[in-house]
Design an enzyme around this catalytic site. Structure first.
Site, short mmCIF file in Angstrom:
data_model
loop_
_atom_site.label_atom_id
_atom_site.label_comp_id
_atom_site.label_asym_id
_atom_site.label_seq_id
_atom_site.Cartn_x
_atom_site.Cartn_y
_atom_site.Cartn_z
N LYS A 175 79.37 -43.32 96.88
CA LYS A 175 80.45 -42.84 97.75
C LYS A 175 81.50 -43.93 97.97
O LYS A 175 82.69 -43.66 98.03
CB LYS A 175 79.80 -42.45 99.09
CG LYS A 175 80.51 -41.40 99.84
CD LYS A 175 79.62 -40.78 100.90
CE LYS A 175 79.10 -41.82 101.89
NZ LYS A 175 78.29 -41.27 102.97
N LYS A 217 79.89 -50.87 61.00
CA LYS A 217 79.64 -49.82 61.99
C LYS A 217 80.49 -48.60 61.68
O LYS A 217 81.60 -48.71 61.17
CB LYS A 217 79.90 -50.32 63.41
CG LYS A 217 81.34 -50.32 63.86
CD LYS A 217 81.43 -50.36 65.37
CE LYS A 217 82.85 -50.19 65.89
NZ LYS A 217 83.36 -48.83 65.77
N GLU A 238 83.67 -44.91 66.03
CA GLU A 238 83.03 -44.19 67.14
C GLU A 238 83.45 -42.73 67.21
O GLU A 238 82.82 -41.93 67.91
CB GLU A 238 83.30 -44.91 68.47
CG GLU A 238 84.72 -44.83 69.02
CD GLU A 238 85.68 -45.79 68.33
OE1 GLU A 238 85.26 -46.49 67.39
OE2 GLU A 238 86.86 -45.83 68.74
N GLY A 260 90.96 -52.27 60.88
CA GLY A 260 92.26 -52.41 60.21
C GLY A 260 92.44 -53.80 59.60
O GLY A 260 93.06 -53.94 58.55
C1 1AE Z 1 87.05 -52.00 71.30
C2 1AE Z 1 86.47 -51.20 70.15
C3 1AE Z 1 87.22 -51.36 68.88
C4 1AE Z 1 86.79 -50.39 67.81
O1 1AE Z 1 85.80 -49.73 67.93
C5 1AE Z 1 87.59 -50.23 66.63
O2 1AE Z 1 87.31 -49.18 65.88
C6 1AE Z 1 88.57 -51.11 66.26
O3 1AE Z 1 89.26 -50.92 65.11
P1 1AE Z 1 90.39 -51.92 64.64
O4 1AE Z 1 89.74 -53.23 64.29
O5 1AE Z 1 91.35 -52.08 65.76
O6 1AE Z 1 91.00 -51.27 63.45
#
Ligand code: 1AE
Length: 406
Positions: A91, A166, A169, A353
């Site tokens: 709360k 990875k 997401e 990137g």
């Molecule tokens: C804070 C998370 C960054 C992330 O998951 C992600 O995909 C970054 O991609 P780039 O390195 O900015 O292309």
């Protein structure tokens, strides 16, 4: 009395902060105190929150505030993160300008949490790298890809010698690249690339879908060969991460993604600090690797907040292993010296990137990062390293993105 301790920063131009602190300590524990009969007061004493300190600050050029520290008796809540958070900031989070800036959980509370199964050292052991920062690459623009396209992108990333790859997401369960098929083709590409690079590699596959199916999905992925998982912790909740990380059959490292965290931490006046949200709670819930924005890339977080997350992940915290920090978003080789200055060797340099966008291609992107990391370890500037033989990839990266100075 065993207590979990919460520290808040409350803002108000006129408030009596001592009174405010008392109202928090009482209001979030036994409710109204003064109105209770003496006999009931005695029996409720063990449940009553304690004001441990109130420090008022009156800066000339900024809002007046106080740091308020309250102890909450462990007897009041069960040993889980939802109960802890609802007690200390349920709360209260909606009651004016107040931010939760730190939590110190008791030994007793922490004892219910196994924490990271692998942790920083376990992740290093799995990839066989002890003496340098790790390098992670991120799949990019793979929504709508089929398995062949995905496998080729994975192979190119792996050829660059990265230690971890990875999923993006935003790659969810889908008919073109279902989790177990994704794992099969990517792990095959990992084996092929290892024959060339000699580098062992973890693939953090994105664990998605309804909460009730997550453990089953994780086990399906592991049966198909998955050796790590990516998890969008904030959208599911820390208790879900805790369930997954403490499942004995989910015996691979989990990387916790910060998607949605920006809805909670950036305000000076509201929410929770990054050190609590992305640091302590992730570690308590069992994240082996923790992603968050760095101060230097495309999505940024102030440097002091980054350092506070680093401390929360690495400083002694009861029996819990350290988690590996992964400052991310818009990272390129010209940022590596700043990251290594802030985090030391125990960090994962993570880029999407900054790897795929390399002028000489994805594999060259990974090599450029390795060259930047090696230069920093040897105390050589990136400008100088880029002039050395077999450092064309670093030279091209610097030409494309320059070297970030601060
Ligand atoms: C804070 C998370 C960054 C992330 O998951 C992600 O995909 C970054 O991609 P780039 O390195 O900015 O292309």
């Amino acid at each position: 009395m065993s207590m979990c301790i919460a520290t808040y920063r409350a803002f108000d131009e006129k408030a009596d902060f001592d009174k405010k602190a008392l109202s928090i300590a009482v209001g979030l524990t036994v409710g109204s105190w003064t109105e209770l009969p003496e006999a009931q007061k005695a029996s409720m004493e063990k449940h009553l929150g304690k004001v441990l300190s109130v420090t008022v600050h009156e800066p000339k050029d900024a809002a007046r505030y106080a740091d308020i520290v309250i102890g909450y008796p462990d007897i009041n809540f069960s040993r889980d993160i939802p109960a802890l958070l609802v007690t200390i900031f349920g709360k209260l989070s909606m009651d004016g300008r107040i931010k939760l800036i730190d939590i110190d959980v008791s030994e007793d509370f922490a004892s219910a949490f196994p924490g990271p199964k692998f942790g920083l050292q376990g992740v290093r052991d799995l990839v066989g790298v002890q003496d340098r920062p790790l390098l992670m690459s991120i799949f990019k623009s793979v929504v709508g890809y089929d398995l062949n396209g995905l496998q080729e992108q994975f192979y190119q990333q792996a050829l660059g010698g990265v230690d971890l790859i990875k999923d993006d997401e935003i790659l969810f369960e889908n008919p073109l690249t279902p989790i177990e098929k994704r794992v099969e083709v990517c792990m095959e590409a990992a084996r092929k690339a290892q024959e060339v690079t000699g580098q062992k590699l973890l693939y953090a596959v994105n664990l998605t879908g309804p909460t009730s199916k997550l453990a089953e999905q994780a086990k399906k992925a592991i049966a198909a060969g998955a050796n790590a998982l990516l998890f969008n912790t904030l959208s599911y909740g820390f208790d879900v991460l805790h369930e997954l990380s403490s499942d004995p059959d989910i015996n691979v490292p989990i990387a916790s993604h910060p998607a949605l965290a920006g809805a909670i931490y950036p305000s000076a006046y509201y929410g929770m600090s990054p050190a609590v949200l992305l640091g302590k709670l992730n570690r308590l819930a069992g994240a082996d690797l923790v992603l968050f924005p760095s101060p230097y890339g495309s999505v940024v977080m102030p440097k002091e907040e980054n350092l506070a997350i680093d401390a929360a992940l690495k400083q002694p915290l009861h029996h819990l292993k350290q988690s590996m920090p992964v400052p991310s978003a818009g990272i390129h080789p010209g940022i590596v010296p700043l990251i290594m200055k802030d985090f030391g060797h125990d960090v994962v340099v993570n880029a999407g990137g900054g790897i795929h966008g390399h002028p000489m291609g994805t594999a060259a992107g990974g090599r450029a990062f390795h060259q930047a990391i090696q230069a920093c370890l040897q105390g050589v500037s990136l400008e100088e390293a880029a002039t050395k033989p077999q450092h064309d990839e670093l030279a091209a990266a610097i030409q494309a993105w320059e070297i970030k100075q601060s």
